[in-house]
Design a protein around this motif. Structure first.
Motif, PDB file in Angstrom:
ATOM      1  N   GLU A 349       0.837  -1.206   0.000  1.00  0.00           N
ATOM      2  CA  GLU A 349       0.000   0.000   0.000  1.00  0.00           C
ATOM      3  C   GLU A 349       0.873   1.257   0.000  1.00  0.00           C
ATOM      4  OE1 GLU A 349      -3.379  -0.212  -0.112  1.00  0.00           O
ATOM      5  OE2 GLU A 349      -3.517   1.973  -0.309  1.00  0.00           O
ATOM      6  N   PHE A 350       1.895   1.244   0.852  1.00  0.00           N
ATOM      7  CA  PHE A 350       2.866   2.355   0.898  1.00  0.00           C
ATOM      8  C   PHE A 350       3.451   2.605  -0.488  1.00  0.00           C
ATOM      9  CE2 PHE A 350       7.573   2.236   0.633  1.00  0.00           C
ATOM     10  CZ  PHE A 350       7.876   3.567   0.886  1.00  0.00           C
ATOM     11  N   GLU A 351       3.954   1.541  -1.090  1.00  0.00           N
ATOM     12  CA  GLU A 351       4.673   1.705  -2.363  1.00  0.00           C
ATOM     13  C   GLU A 351       3.745   2.168  -3.486  1.00  0.00           C
ATOM     14  OE1 GLU A 351       7.832  -0.962  -3.271  1.00  0.00           O
ATOM     15  OE2 GLU A 351       7.632  -0.649  -5.430  1.00  0.00           O
ATOM     16  N   ALA A 352       2.550   1.594  -3.550  1.00  0.00           N
ATOM     17  CA  ALA A 352       1.622   1.973  -4.621  1.00  0.00           C
ATOM     18  C   ALA A 352       1.244   3.448  -4.514  1.00  0.00           C
ATOM     19  CB  ALA A 352       0.379   1.096  -4.562  1.00  0.00           C
ATOM     20  N   ARG A 353       0.938   3.894  -3.283  1.00  0.00           N
ATOM     21  CA  ARG A 353       0.523   5.299  -3.134  1.00  0.00           C
ATOM     22  C   ARG A 353       1.670   6.262  -3.380  1.00  0.00           C
ATOM     23  NH1 ARG A 353      -4.243   6.428   1.054  1.00  0.00           N
ATOM     24  NH2 ARG A 353      -5.208   4.383   1.167  1.00  0.00           N
ATOM     25  N   TYR A 354       2.842   5.889  -2.925  1.00  0.00           N
ATOM     26  CA  TYR A 354       4.015   6.757  -3.090  1.00  0.00           C
ATOM     27  C   TYR A 354       4.349   6.889  -4.581  1.00  0.00           C
ATOM     28  CZ  TYR A 354       8.592   8.574  -1.375  1.00  0.00           C
ATOM     29  OH  TYR A 354       9.695   9.333  -1.054  1.00  0.00           O
ATOM     30  N   SER A 447       5.501  -0.803 -13.947  1.00  0.00           N
ATOM     31  CA  SER A 447       5.659  -1.914 -13.010  1.00  0.00           C
ATOM     32  C   SER A 447       4.357  -2.695 -12.912  1.00  0.00           C
ATOM     33  CB  SER A 447       6.097  -1.399 -11.640  1.00  0.00           C
ATOM     34  OG  SER A 447       4.983  -1.245 -10.807  1.00  0.00           O
ATOM     35  N   ALA A 448       4.500  -4.026 -12.808  1.00  0.00           N
ATOM     36  CA  ALA A 448       3.323  -4.889 -12.785  1.00  0.00           C
ATOM     37  C   ALA A 448       2.443  -4.577 -11.588  1.00  0.00           C
ATOM     38  CB  ALA A 448       3.759  -6.342 -12.760  1.00  0.00           C
ATOM     39  N   ALA A 449       3.081  -4.334 -10.441  1.00  0.00           N
ATOM     40  CA  ALA A 449       2.307  -4.057  -9.226  1.00  0.00           C
ATOM     41  C   ALA A 449       1.475  -2.800  -9.437  1.00  0.00           C
ATOM     42  CB  ALA A 449       3.238  -3.872  -8.045  1.00  0.00           C
ATOM     43  N   PHE A 450       2.076  -1.830 -10.112  1.00  0.00           N
ATOM     44  CA  PHE A 450       1.386  -0.573 -10.268  1.00  0.00           C
ATOM     45  C   PHE A 450       0.217  -0.696 -11.239  1.00  0.00           C
ATOM     46  CE2 PHE A 450       0.743   3.745 -11.778  1.00  0.00           C
ATOM     47  CZ  PHE A 450       0.614   4.382 -10.560  1.00  0.00           C
ATOM     48  N   ARG A 451       0.333  -1.603 -12.200  1.00  0.00           N
ATOM     49  CA  ARG A 451      -0.734  -1.749 -13.196  1.00  0.00           C
ATOM     50  C   ARG A 451      -2.076  -2.126 -12.577  1.00  0.00           C
ATOM     51  NH1 ARG A 451      -1.357  -1.628 -17.983  1.00  0.00           N
ATOM     52  NH2 ARG A 451       0.217  -0.629 -19.230  1.00  0.00           N
ATOM     53  N   GLN A 452      -2.030  -2.858 -11.453  1.00  0.00           N
ATOM     54  CA  GLN A 452      -3.284  -3.257 -10.827  1.00  0.00           C
ATOM     55  C   GLN A 452      -3.872  -2.124  -9.984  1.00  0.00           C
ATOM     56  OE1 GLN A 452      -1.998  -6.331  -8.301  1.00  0.00           O
ATOM     57  NE2 GLN A 452      -1.655  -7.810  -9.940  1.00  0.00           N
ATOM     58  N   THR A 453      -3.111  -1.090  -9.896  1.00  0.00           N
ATOM     59  CA  THR A 453      -3.423  -0.058  -8.922  1.00  0.00           C
ATOM     60  C   THR A 453      -4.410   0.963  -9.462  1.00  0.00           C
ATOM     61  OG1 THR A 453      -1.190  -0.315  -8.135  1.00  0.00           O
ATOM     62  CG2 THR A 453      -2.324   1.678  -7.482  1.00  0.00           C
ATOM     63  N   LEU A 476      -7.956   3.279  -2.208  1.00  0.00           N
ATOM     64  CA  LEU A 476      -7.606   3.936  -3.457  1.00  0.00           C
ATOM     65  C   LEU A 476      -7.308   2.948  -4.567  1.00  0.00           C
ATOM     66  CD1 LEU A 476      -5.407   6.930  -2.251  1.00  0.00           C
ATOM     67  CD2 LEU A 476      -7.828   6.894  -2.815  1.00  0.00           C
ATOM     68  N   ARG A 477      -7.286   1.647  -4.230  1.00  0.00           N
ATOM     69  CA  ARG A 477      -7.079   0.622  -5.262  1.00  0.00           C
ATOM     70  C   ARG A 477      -7.789  -0.639  -4.815  1.00  0.00           C
ATOM     71  NH1 ARG A 477      -1.618  -2.269  -4.354  1.00  0.00           N
ATOM     72  NH2 ARG A 477      -1.581  -2.319  -2.113  1.00  0.00           N
ATOM     73  N   PRO A 478      -8.095  -1.537  -5.751  1.00  0.00           N
ATOM     74  CA  PRO A 478      -8.855  -2.736  -5.393  1.00  0.00           C
ATOM     75  C   PRO A 478      -8.127  -3.547  -4.339  1.00  0.00           C
ATOM     76  CG  PRO A 478      -8.513  -2.591  -7.781  1.00  0.00           C
ATOM     77  CD  PRO A 478      -7.693  -1.521  -7.164  1.00  0.00           C
ATOM     78  N   GLY A 479      -8.837  -3.920  -3.295  1.00  0.00           N
ATOM     79  CA  GLY A 479      -8.221  -4.705  -2.227  1.00  0.00           C
ATOM     80  C   GLY A 479      -7.253  -3.902  -1.387  1.00  0.00           C
ATOM     81  N   GLY A 480      -7.181  -2.616  -1.623  1.00  0.00           N
ATOM     82  CA  GLY A 480      -6.220  -1.772  -0.909  1.00  0.00           C
ATOM     83  C   GLY A 480      -6.673  -1.442   0.501  1.00  0.00           C
ATOM     84  N   LEU A 481      -5.790  -0.812   1.242  1.00  0.00           N
ATOM     85  CA  LEU A 481      -6.063  -0.456   2.626  1.00  0.00           C
ATOM     86  C   LEU A 481      -6.480   1.002   2.718  1.00  0.00           C
ATOM     87  CD1 LEU A 481      -2.889  -2.252   4.022  1.00  0.00           C
ATOM     88  CD2 LEU A 481      -5.268  -3.024   4.269  1.00  0.00           C
TER      89      LEU A 481
END
Ligand code: FAD
Length: 495
Positions: A349-354, A447-453, A476-481
């Motif tokens: 969650e930290f990395e996706a938002r940052y 980045s693959a992780a970011f694509r789902q975001t 802010l993203r599916p399954g996110g916190l």
């Protein structure tokens, strides 16, 4: 022989805005934090123009908002630009953002030696074990995790300290960031050199915009003009790397020459002499290339601030990204230490938002450097990139106010939770608009992780625009916190 290793929950390397923020936000939850900085504060740093998200968001959460307010820094109500096709200056005011109510629609222009010392003293006050003059030389790690650091204090001798997490907040000269995700990736697009100094005096824009940052382009690049006090102004030129040699030879002569070749800035400086008081009596040169990392954390270690990423300074986003990224890291650390949530989920969650916040600035800035456009086209672009704001101008102000993430903790308390106008961008549309072939594509989006975001962004925005108060923040993203009530941790959305 070595002194026995000390034990902490978290070790923070670096006491700039990033380090103070993450250390304080973890200590406020009762964890044991050691912060090591190789320098003794107050110490000089560049990056003087702040955003409202730092002043009214992060500083409020850290309990230091009032003290910063009492320090008497110059009030910054917005920015004025001689930028783009339009020869006339144009400006924006933070008050245009509906997320900033009247008493919070400003930021400060700060002397960083004083501002950073206030944040670091506050970290001490909330329980962080702050040690200055202590240089970290390496991290201690095994195959599974990072476990601590090696450091040397003023009295010399290598020592070791261990912790569940090591935070690298040691800035652009970090020696340990390579322990997470290897080398930095440098942007092909933003590769500038900055040469900056101070004048004693200088003219001010008419009130109420006398505290605005003023930026003007000229043949060789652009120049910032930041009023710090009545008798002190920061003036810095940013030129492309082709001019590097000219700037490095004699920085002071280059700085004067650059000011003289930019009519708008020369008029404002109005013959004021170079400042004579330390640390402002020096002209400095710094490479300000933009960079990022393919990873921002690994088990036991996390990167924040300039240690993690940097983007061109024209929108004053550095301290915002440093403090917001650190708040996000603290949430991940706190929720993992509490044992309430799984490490990978918290740090994901930290990395996706940052990355998302960094990506917004990066993508917008690529268009902002197209000087054949006028400000209307920049505002339009801000709307396209952020997908927030009712008007294009509002979108621009939310972005340059540090509020485009929609993170409710960054807005003024009266607004937080009451209204959600901001939401994240729709990834596919953002990626679709980026040119593939010209080498300027924002690599963060790859980045693959970011694509789902973040493809929930548009849903959130609709809810916001419908005006219905949201009882709870949605992920802010599916399954996110989502953010915990105190702003210092993550929480799972209510079922
Ligand atoms: P820093 O403030 O650099 O702090 C890092 C700390 O780590 C330092 O105190 C250092 O002593 C310590 N440290 C380093 N190595 C070690 C070690 N091995 N052991 C222990 N301690 C260590 N940002 C803005 O918001 N507004 C602006 O107007 C702006 N203008 C800028 C103009 C230019 C030309 C440039 C280059 C940047 C600008 N920035 C601006 C960006 C801003 O300077 C940075 O983003 C910000 O200072 C980052 O904060 P930080 O806490 O990550 O790092």
């Amino acid at each position: 022989s070595e002194t026995p290793s000390e034990e902490f929950d978290v070790i923070v390397v670096g006491g700039g805005p990033a380090g103070s923020t993450v250390a304080s936000a973890v200590a406020l939850r009762g964890h044991r934090v050691l912060l090591l900085d190789q320098q003794t504060f107050p110490r000089y740093q560049i990056g003087e123009s702040l955003l409202p998200s730092t002043v009214h968001g992060v500083c409020r959460i850290l309990g230091v908002e009032d003290e910063v307010a009492r320090a008497g820094f110059k009030l910054k109500r917005g920015g004025t630009f001689r930028w783009g096709r339009n020869r006339d200056p144009w400006q924006f005011s933070f008050a245009l953002s509906p997320r900033l109510s009247d008493p919070t629609s400003f930021a400060y222009q700060v002397e960083r030696n004083r501002f950073d010392a206030i944040l670091l003293d506050n970290a001490r006050r909330v329980g962080v074990d702050v040690r200055e003059g202590c240089r970290v030389s390496d991290v201690v790690a095994d195959e599974e995790r990072v476990r601590g650091v090696r450091w040397t204090g003023p009295e010399g001798g290598s020592r070791e300290a261990r912790a569940r997490y090591v935070v690298d907040a040691s800035g652009n000269t970090s020696r340990i960031h390579t322990h997470v995700g290897g080398k930095r990736t440098y942007s092909d697009f933003f590769r500038n050199i900055a040469v900056f100094g101070y004048v004693a005096g200088g003219r001010r824009l008419p009130k109420p915009n006398d505290g605005n940052i003023f930026c003007a382009t000229f043949d060789e690049g652009w120049i910032w003009y930041i009023p710090l006090r009545d008798e002190l102004t920061s003036v810095g030129a940013v030129v492309s790397r082709e001019h590097a040699a000219a700037v490095q030879g004699d920085p002071t002569a280059a700085w004067r020459r650059l000011i003289d070749s930019c009519p708008e800035i020369r008029d404002l400086v109005d013959g004021a002499p170079q400042a004579g008081e330390a640390p402002y009596d020096e002209v400095r040169v710094r490479k300000d290339w933009s960079y990022w990392k393919t990873r921002l954390w690994r088990p036991g270690m996390v990167l924040v601030g300039d240690a993690a990423c940097f983007v061109d300074p024209v929108l004053s986003s550095g301290v915002h990204l440093a403090t917001y990224g650190s708040l996000l890291a603290a949430r991940a650390i706190n929720s993992t230490l509490d044992g309430t949530l799984d490490e990978a989920r918290c740090f994901g969650e930290f990395e996706a938002r940052y990355r998302h916040e960094y990506g917004l600035f990066y993508e917008f800035l690529m268009s902002f450097y197209d000087l054949h456009q006028d400000e209307r086209s920049y505002f339009w672009k801000a709307r396209k990139v952020t997908n927030v704001g009712a008007t294009e101008l509002e979108s621009f102000v939310e972005l340059v106010g540090g509020l485009a993430s929609g993170d409710t903790a960054l807005a003024a308390p009266a607004e937080a939770g009451a209204r959600l106008t901001a939401a994240s961008s729709d990834l596919d549309r953002v990626v679709g608009r980026l040119p593939d072939s010209d080498g300027h594509r924002n690599p963060l989006y790859e980045s693959a992780a970011f694509r789902q975001t973040f493809h929930e962004g548009s849903v959130l925005q609709e809810r916001g625009l419908l005006g219905g108060p949201l009882e709870e923040e949605a992920p802010l993203r599916p399954g996110g916190l989502v953010t915990s009530e105190d702003g210092l941790g993550w929480a799972v959305t209510a079922p």
